[in-house]
Design a protein around this motif. Sequence first.
Motif, short mmCIF file in Angstrom:
data_model
loop_
_atom_site.label_atom_id
_atom_site.label_comp_id
_atom_site.label_asym_id
_atom_site.label_seq_id
_atom_site.Cartn_x
_atom_site.Cartn_y
_atom_site.Cartn_z
N GLY A 1 8.08 -7.43 -9.12
CA GLY A 1 7.71 -6.31 -9.96
C GLY A 1 6.62 -6.61 -10.95
O GLY A 1 6.00 -5.68 -11.48
N HIS A 2 6.34 -7.87 -11.30
CA HIS A 2 5.34 -8.19 -12.33
C HIS A 2 3.94 -7.80 -11.88
O HIS A 2 3.18 -7.19 -12.64
CB HIS A 2 5.40 -9.69 -12.65
N ASN A 3 3.59 -8.20 -10.69
CA ASN A 3 2.24 -7.88 -10.22
C ASN A 3 2.29 -7.04 -8.96
O ASN A 3 1.38 -7.03 -8.16
CB ASN A 3 1.46 -9.17 -9.94
N GLY A 4 3.39 -6.35 -8.77
CA GLY A 4 3.55 -5.55 -7.57
C GLY A 4 3.02 -4.14 -7.76
O GLY A 4 2.90 -3.63 -8.86
N ASN A 5 2.75 -3.55 -6.61
CA ASN A 5 2.31 -2.16 -6.59
C ASN A 5 3.34 -1.37 -5.81
O ASN A 5 3.49 -1.53 -4.60
CB ASN A 5 0.93 -2.05 -5.93
N PHE A 6 4.11 -0.52 -6.51
CA PHE A 6 5.19 0.21 -5.89
C PHE A 6 4.74 1.55 -5.30
O PHE A 6 5.54 2.45 -5.13
CB PHE A 6 6.32 0.44 -6.90
N GLY A 7 3.47 1.62 -4.96
CA GLY A 7 2.95 2.83 -4.35
C GLY A 7 2.93 2.75 -2.84
O GLY A 7 3.35 1.77 -2.22
N PHE A 8 2.38 3.80 -2.20
CA PHE A 8 2.28 3.92 -0.74
C PHE A 8 0.83 4.15 -0.35
O PHE A 8 0.07 4.83 -1.07
CB PHE A 8 3.14 5.06 -0.23
N ASP A 9 0.42 3.60 0.74
CA ASP A 9 -0.92 3.81 1.28
C ASP A 9 -0.85 4.99 2.25
O ASP A 9 -0.21 4.91 3.30
CB ASP A 9 -1.38 2.55 2.00
N ARG A 10 -1.51 6.10 1.92
CA ARG A 10 -1.51 7.30 2.75
C ARG A 10 -2.87 7.57 3.36
O ARG A 10 -3.22 8.70 3.70
CB ARG A 10 -1.08 8.51 1.93
N SER A 11 -3.65 6.52 3.51
CA SER A 11 -5.02 6.71 4.01
C SER A 11 -5.05 7.22 5.44
O SER A 11 -6.01 7.87 5.86
CB SER A 11 -5.79 5.39 3.92
N ASN A 12 -3.97 6.97 6.23
CA ASN A 12 -3.96 7.40 7.63
C ASN A 12 -3.28 8.74 7.84
O ASN A 12 -3.12 9.19 8.97
CB ASN A 12 -3.26 6.35 8.49
N ASN A 13 -2.86 9.38 6.73
CA ASN A 13 -2.16 10.64 6.88
C ASN A 13 -3.12 11.75 7.29
O ASN A 13 -4.19 11.94 6.70
CB ASN A 13 -1.48 11.04 5.56
#
Length: 954
Positions: free
Chosen positions: A342-354
């Motif tokens: 969680g310190h340097n994490g990115n809890f998002g999603f990549d939707r570039s292929n949607n």
Amino acid sequence: MKKSTTIFFSLHGILLLVCLGGGPILFLSSLVTGAQNSSKVVLVSVKVGVVVDYDHRLVGTMGLRCIRMALADFYVSNPNYNTRLALHTRDSNSDVVGAAAAALDLIRNVEVQAIIGPITSTQANFVVDLGEKAKVPIISYSATSPTLTRSSYFFRATENQESQVKAIASLVEAFGWKKVVPIYSNDEYGEGLIPLLTDALLEVNAHVPYRSVIPMSASVDEIGEELHNLMTKQTTRVFIVHTNVSLGSLIFTKAKEIGMMKQGYVWIVTNVMTNLIGSMNSSVVHSMNGVLGIKTYVQESKGVRDFRARWKREFRNEELNIFGLWAYDAAQALAVAIEEVGHNGNFGFDRSNNASANSTDLETFGVSLNGPKLHEALSELRFKGLAGNFSLVNRELQSSTYQIINVVNGDGENGVGFWTSENGLVRNLRNSTRTTSAKYSTSKENLDPIMWPGESRYFPKGWEIPVNGKKLRVGVPLRGGFKEFVDVTFNPSNNTPIVTGYCIEIFKAVMKKLPYSVDYEFIPFVNSSHESNGTYDDLVYQVYLGNFDAVVGDTTIRANRSLYVDFTLPYTESGVQMIVPIKDKRNKNAWAFLKPLTWDLWVTSACFFVFIGFVIWVLEHRINEDFRGPPLHQIGTSLWFSFSTMVFAHRERVISNLARFVVIIWVFVVLILTRSYTASLTSLLTVQQLQPTVTNINQLLKNGDNVGYLEASFVYGMLKSLGFKDSQLKMYKSPKELENAFANYKSSHEGIAAAFDETPYMRLFLGRYCSKYTMVEPTFKTDGFGFVFPRGSPLVPDVSRAILEVTEGETLKKIEKDWLGTTTNCSDPNTLQLISSNISLGLESFWGLFLISGISSLFALAVHVAIFVYGERHIIFSSNTQAHEVSIRERIHQMFRVFDQKDLTSHTFKKSCELPHRRTSGTVHVEVPLEEEAIANTNSQPSPFTSSSNHTDI
């Protein structure tokens, strides 16, 4: 920097408000603690999905409660953590599509970083592929199917099934069960275990003859029909039930109803039912009386006891089970892993292929940016949880200890032992941990007493004849001869078969020795005309085809037959023997008495008789009246003396010590010579008559003789392989036909010179004609007669043990006497000796004796001559004649004249008074009484070595 993963949880703090409807948790304690810190802590909310079945009280609802309790306890103990899991729950509605839709919604719309659940393997089978594509870890605390591990993002926070099947296999091996039937559901959970279970059973020499698959939607009647088929069509009585609780409850209730929970049956259940047995209906538990189960072992630590106490206070009507503990540990493991990334994490999603945000296509949801890191953190996680050590090796929770339980009335379950991956079956875990060097054990002695179905204390054998109203169908061959072994006749009134014989009586005696009752019926292997329906190979093959359950008769154990069936231990002698007629070779000519000795031994013996007679005469002539007299008398006496020693009938006295020495040696030689002659002559006139007409197979092949074999016997193929032609092979059916074939050997082309068959037949034949025939080598190795059963039949080991009891006792002797008769008046063929045609004794066997006798005789003769010459030298070399005027010839004559005279100095001629004598130069004058002189003049005869003109009377 990564925090330590070793966490100590405290069970104190402020009680949290838990929302059962799936809403967010109010972390009041965290806010209070954070206000007291000198510096403020910035909290990061991380979305985590939970897919459960609210209707599944024992796993779904309980698991959700434990997950919430785990997170509350975790953050109370770790207030300085920056991340907080925000649970988003979904109900699968006990449906596979519902679970997949819930997971898809959590990944696509909520964008959760991980999903806990679903609770069943069937539901998880659809969800894991979604997690793999979105790189969202799926953590299940109850889905156990091994096939789910195909996805690298599926984590099984419950035990793997490989350990459980090894524990089951150890139980099967401990009690010696060879066949096991699994009963399982036709879903992902049921079918996933079977390959592992089958392999584990094969490793302990047990196999699965049948698989009972019961649909999840099966009705009670359908379940009853399947169980009835198992009871009536399968011999196996060992069943392993691997279903969920609801289906398993129906199975045991129906099994109790139709009589499959009685003595003789074995039921083993896997850990899903045993782990939840405390929550099952009491009537179902009662129907499971005597069942064995594999239960996950949880050590009762202080943390577990405290958590159970809390659970009982909060949920009085609910019983905590192992699935709740696994859910508790899974939630805390996910909290630790998310905190680490969680310190340097990115809890998002990549939707570039949607393609479109509003699309419902499965290809349109995004990919978690933090998924790979979270995957790595979960894989490396290690800590001590409530259920034990939490360690996801290959994304699976490792479990190495199971408890073996026995379901009993009243108590519900009773622990009878444990299974560990290091030590196998053990009675006490404390002892096994102390002796870490102990070997892996599968002994049933390591278990406490077990109460089996039917309240029996004796462990079941694991099989029985199916109760389908059919008896054991025993095929019996139809013989044309040798009916002493198997005889089949038909009752003319009702055409029912009557089967008797030696083999039949052996089988009946063996079946009586079994520890259980087996019903059977004999079915002759005949056609509609009551004729044989084929060869013995055809009959054995009928067992392989399932037309017979066994074959009883004079069936030989053969390698090619064992490819299709199993044989018991043999109950007769083994081997193929050759029998031939006995030829009468007794010597009937008048000169047979000369044959025991060779001509050189006869000549040597005769020469030594003459030589010994001469030596004795020389040694006794001067001092023994028995060896004096006319020449012919002395020659006859000497020869008579030497020859009479053969029967120790000599009457002449032997006075000289040297002569006695010679006689002692000679008597020893004669004793050995006569005894050897007697033994050789006896053997020549008696034993030699037992010689067979044929001594080996090569002789038959060389002469082109015919040989016989029994009808329908495998011996025909054996003789062909030895080189006999079809024209040489003559078939016989009975002992009488065999006797006629031998009798016609020289008068008919159908006659035989030898017969080949198995030892039991040959002994029966010799029992009738033992004075005419005998067995000769070689003996071809076979395994004797045995009973035939299908491959893997559980009857084989029990029948084999019963055969040993029959053959080692008096029963076999009585049956043999009744059916095969006795051969006490016949010589044992194994003791017949093949005497060589050259049995005469030669000189090479006795030359040592003759050498000793000859040397001793010559030695005695030399000593005697030396004494004689020395004692009479003054007479032989007299001074009345000049030495140079006396020739050697004359001196020899003078020596013999002196030798021919009596030695009056010998004690045999001495009188009570000493005789006066005087010597003159050159002549000795001895004065003797007149009567003695008269006797001397009358009895003294000339020596055979001197002429009458030179004879001088003393």
